[in-house]
Structure formats: C-alpha cells, structure tokens
Design a protein around this motif. Structure first.
Motif, PDB file in Angstrom:
ATOM      1  N   THR A  33       0.794  -1.229   0.000  1.00  0.00           N
ATOM      2  CA  THR A  33       0.000   0.000   0.000  1.00  0.00           C
ATOM      3  C   THR A  33       0.819   1.267   0.000  1.00  0.00           C
ATOM      4  OG1 THR A  33      -0.053   0.156   2.401  1.00  0.00           O
ATOM      5  CG2 THR A  33      -1.749  -1.180   1.374  1.00  0.00           C
ATOM      6  N   ASP A  86      -5.843   2.265  -5.465  1.00  0.00           N
ATOM      7  CA  ASP A  86      -6.172   1.690  -4.170  1.00  0.00           C
ATOM      8  C   ASP A  86      -5.666   0.254  -4.155  1.00  0.00           C
ATOM      9  OD1 ASP A  86      -7.429   4.003  -3.563  1.00  0.00           O
ATOM     10  OD2 ASP A  86      -9.476   3.206  -3.620  1.00  0.00           O
ATOM     11  N   GLY A 113     -10.079   3.897   4.307  1.00  0.00           N
ATOM     12  CA  GLY A 113     -10.564   2.873   3.392  1.00  0.00           C
ATOM     13  C   GLY A 113     -12.033   2.565   3.570  1.00  0.00           C
ATOM     14  N   HIS A 116     -11.040  -1.867   0.572  1.00  0.00           N
ATOM     15  CA  HIS A 116     -10.303  -0.932  -0.273  1.00  0.00           C
ATOM     16  C   HIS A 116      -9.515   0.015   0.627  1.00  0.00           C
ATOM     17  CE1 HIS A 116     -11.718  -1.418  -4.507  1.00  0.00           C
ATOM     18  NE2 HIS A 116     -12.670  -2.104  -3.902  1.00  0.00           N
ATOM     19  N   VAL A 117      -8.237   0.129   0.374  1.00  0.00           N
ATOM     20  CA  VAL A 117      -7.376   1.027   1.163  1.00  0.00           C
ATOM     21  C   VAL A 117      -6.605   1.918   0.205  1.00  0.00           C
ATOM     22  CG1 VAL A 117      -5.428   1.155   2.746  1.00  0.00           C
ATOM     23  CG2 VAL A 117      -7.154  -0.616   3.066  1.00  0.00           C
ATOM     24  N   GLY A 137      -3.072   6.116   2.118  1.00  0.00           N
ATOM     25  CA  GLY A 137      -3.979   6.180   3.269  1.00  0.00           C
ATOM     26  C   GLY A 137      -3.232   6.397   4.544  1.00  0.00           C
TER      27      GLY A 137
END
Length: 431
Positions: A329, A372, A406, A423-424, A428
């Motif tokens: 991420t 994402d 998210g 979903h992140v 983030g």
C-alpha cells in the motif's frame, strides 16, 4: 450583599461567599493578603508621622496633643481588633465597627490641631479598602468629610465663618476621595475578573487534558481489544479446535493424525506467544515484521489450510514490497489493516461458513492515477444469515479500515457464500 464579582476592598470579598469556588477564592485571596500587609505598614507610618508632626509643629497645646494622641491610639487599637481582620476576611460587621471608630477618632484628632488632617490620607483610603459595596464607601467618605469639616471649625471655637470656609475645601477632598475610590474599585474589579478568567482557563485546560487522557485511554483499550480479538482470541480458538481434533484422533487410534494436529497446536501457540509479545511491545504484527504483506498472507493461508483442511487460493499480484517500507500500500499501517482484515475474514469462515474453499485476492485498482489496494476474501459456504448484524470482529475491522481512509464491504458472494472486500488508499493515513 457581597457578590462573587466584587473585588477585594472594592465591593467584593477575596474570600468566597456561600457556594463559591474554593479554589477561585484561594487564587484571589493570596495576592490580596500580601497587599494588606503593606496597607497595615502604611497606615501605622501615617499615624506615627502625624503624631510626630503635631509634636514638632507647636500649634497644639499639651492637652490637645494628648487628646489627639489618645484618639490615634484608639484608632490603632481598633484597626488591630476590627480593621485588619476585616481587611482579610471581608467581615462587614467588623469593617463597619472600625469605620465608626475611624471617623470619630479622626475628627477628634483634627479638632486638636490642623496637622492631624494628614490622617485623612489613611482614613479615606481605608474606607474604600474595607467597605463593600462601593456605595457604602461613598456614604462613609461623606460622613468622614462632614465630621472633619466640623472638627476644623471646632479648632476656632466652632464659628459659622470658619465652617463655611472649611466646607468647600473638604468638599473637594470628598470629591477627590470618591473619584479616586471609584477608580480604585474599578481597577480591583478588573483585577478580580482577570484572576477569575485565568482560574477558569486553567480549570478548562485541566478538564480538557483529563478528557483527552480519558479518550486516549478508551481508544487504547479499544485498540488492544481489537488486537486481542484479531490475534490471540483467534489463535486460542484454533488451539482448542486442533486439540479437540487431536483427542478425537487418539481415541480412534490415529497416532499420526493426532501428531499432525499437535504440531499445528504447537505452531499456533508459538505464533500466539509472538503476537502477545509484539502487542505488549506495540510493534507491527509478527507476520509483517521483516516480510511482505503477500508473504504474511501466504503464511496465514497455509496455516488456515493446515488447521481446517479447507484449501485457500491466494492471488497477490503486484504486492511484493517489504511491509516496513510500506508493503503493498505504500503505508505500513494500511498493511496491518489488510492483514487483520484477512485474519478476521478467515476466522469467520472457520466459525460460520462451513466452506469447501476460500479465495484471497490482493490487487491494485488504478483510478485516475490514484490507485487503491483491494483485498477480497470469498468463500463458498453458507453465506450471510438474514438480518446479519456486525459482531465485535466486523465492527473492529470497520474501525481499522476507516482509520486509514478505506472502505469495507461484506456481502453475499456471486455463487453463494460470502464476499469481504477492503479498499485502502495507497497514501492512506489516519482519517
């Protein structure tokens, strides 16, 4: 009647009235008590200097001089008995008693010689220092001025021309005293108000700090509760399940099968111990320490298969960066959220789904240049029951996902079973 807004010596007591804040009373009383000491010293000095001036002036006979001295002595004794205590306690009965003695003694001393008018510097000041509210000080100032005017006239045998001559001068003195006293009262009220506001500010700061501390404690407790639920509780559930399976295998005489279950129990217990140590040390989850999110998910899937016998298909396309550098991420906190979400989803499959297979997908979804990371866990089990309400696990998962900006979706799968999707954002952070 004394009010909470009155200032010390200006129509308000430094000590708190009934129902007032004791702490505020202490804050305002301490500096006032220190000031009163200087009022005491100044009053005694004025009386002594006036007595010396009358002795050296030579315009008062011996009898008049001793009469003035007696009046000043009575004034000092009355101040020690009533005036000084009233200045500190704001006792108006003592203040009024001393005021009567002060006016009479001043008039008597002035009647013996003109130099005794120096006492007026102390007398007018003490009226404003002791009496409250200010209207009492105004009345007392007028009474002192009138009494002094008659005393000056008495020096010349109390004739009308002398009285008429002294009246304008004393009128000016009274006016000056009242104006100065009212200014002094307003100044002290502002000082009192500043002290009150400062006290309220400090109290508000203390309450805010306590509130923040309480909120922090609550948040930390909730975080620890989620961590325990997502790690230790699930691990212990697995240990119990595997131990029961091992016992059943032993009862059937399946030594090898029981040994396999015990190996899983040992490994799960070791993982739980590591999680507990990491939780105490507030480190990242053990599976993410020094490895990628994809690798952590692989170990999670393998252990789930070993414990339940349910195969897990893992698809982690493009998620190979080390977790300590941001993992899949670009943000280590989001990697923790994704791992915990996968753990909770598999725990729910174990407890409720009765699934024959599970699929975990970890992918990037590009959206106008701001990708994402999507985690999807699906199973082919019984699916969601009607009226499903989030339990502690799902509620904690939603809070975790929301904290990194998210979204979480829990819905029936396309071919049955349940689908959990997280979903992140790549960037983030804390929401």
């Amino acid at each position: 009647m004394t009010t909470a807004d009155d200032a010390p010596g200006t129509g308000g007591g430094a000590a708190a009235g009934p129902g007032a804040d004791d702490e505020l009373a202490r804050v305002t009383a301490d500096p006032w008590d220190r000031q009163v000491v200087w009022w005491d010293v100044g009053f005694v000095l004025i009386v002594l200097l006036t007595a010396s001036a009358m002795a050296l002036g030579g315009d008062t006979d011996a009898r008049g001089l001793w009469t003035a001295y007696a009046a000043m002595a009575v004034m000092l004794v009355a101040y020690a008995v009533w005036g000084a205590p009233a200045a500190r306690s704001r006792d108006q009965r003592r203040a009024l008693a001393y005021t009567v003695v002060l006016i009479v003694a001043t008039a008597v001393a002035v009647a013996q010689g003109g130099l005794a008018t120096f006492l007026l510097f102390a007398s007018f000041t003490q009226l404003w220092m002791l009496l409250e509210p200010p209207r009492r000080a105004v009345v007392a100032s007028v009474a002192l001025g009138v009494a002094t005017t008659f005393a000056i006239a008495a020096q010349q045998g109390f004739d009308v021309p002398t009285l008429i001559e002294a009246a304008p001068q004393m009128g000016i003195a009274i006016a000056f005293s009242v104006l100065l006293g009212l200014w002094f009262a307003a100044t002290m009220r502002r000082s009192e108000e500043r002290a009150r506001l400062l006290h309220e500010l400090r109290r508000a700061q203390a309450e805010l700090a306590e509130s923040h501390h309480a909120a922090g404690v609550t948040a930390e407790r909730e975080r620890i509760a989620r961590e325990i639920h997502d790690t230790l509780a699930q691990g212990f559930t697995s240990v119990v399940t595997q131990a029961q399976a091992a016992t059943a295998a032993l009862d059937r005489g399946e030594q090898d099968r029981a040994r396999e279950r015990l190996v899983v129990v040992e490994q799960t217990a070791r993982d739980n111990l590591a999680e507990a140590r990491a939780l105490v040390a507030a480190f990242a989850p053990v599976p993410l320490q020094g490895s990628t999110l994809a690798e952590a998910l692989r170990r999670l899937a393998d252990r789930f298969t070993a414990e339940t016998g349910t195969p897990v298909l893992l698809d982690v396309a493009g998620a190979t960066a080390p977790a300590r550098a941001g993992g899949a991420t670009g943000h280590a906190a989001a990697d923790v959220v994704l791992l915990r979400a996968a753990q909770e989803a598999l725990a729910n499959v174990r407890r409720h789904a009765g699934a024959r297979s599970v699929t975990i997908r970890l992918t990037r979804d590009a959206d106008f240049g701001a990708p994402d990371v999507r985690l999807e866990v699906t199973d082919d089990g019984r699916g969601l029951p009607p009226g499903q309400v989030d339990g502690l696990g799902l509620a904690g998962m939603r809070e975790r996902v929301s904290a990194v900006g998210g979204t979480l979706t829990v819905e029936p799968g396309e071919g049955g079973g349940t689908r959990v999707e997280v979903h992140v954002p790549v960037s983030g952070g804390a929401a």
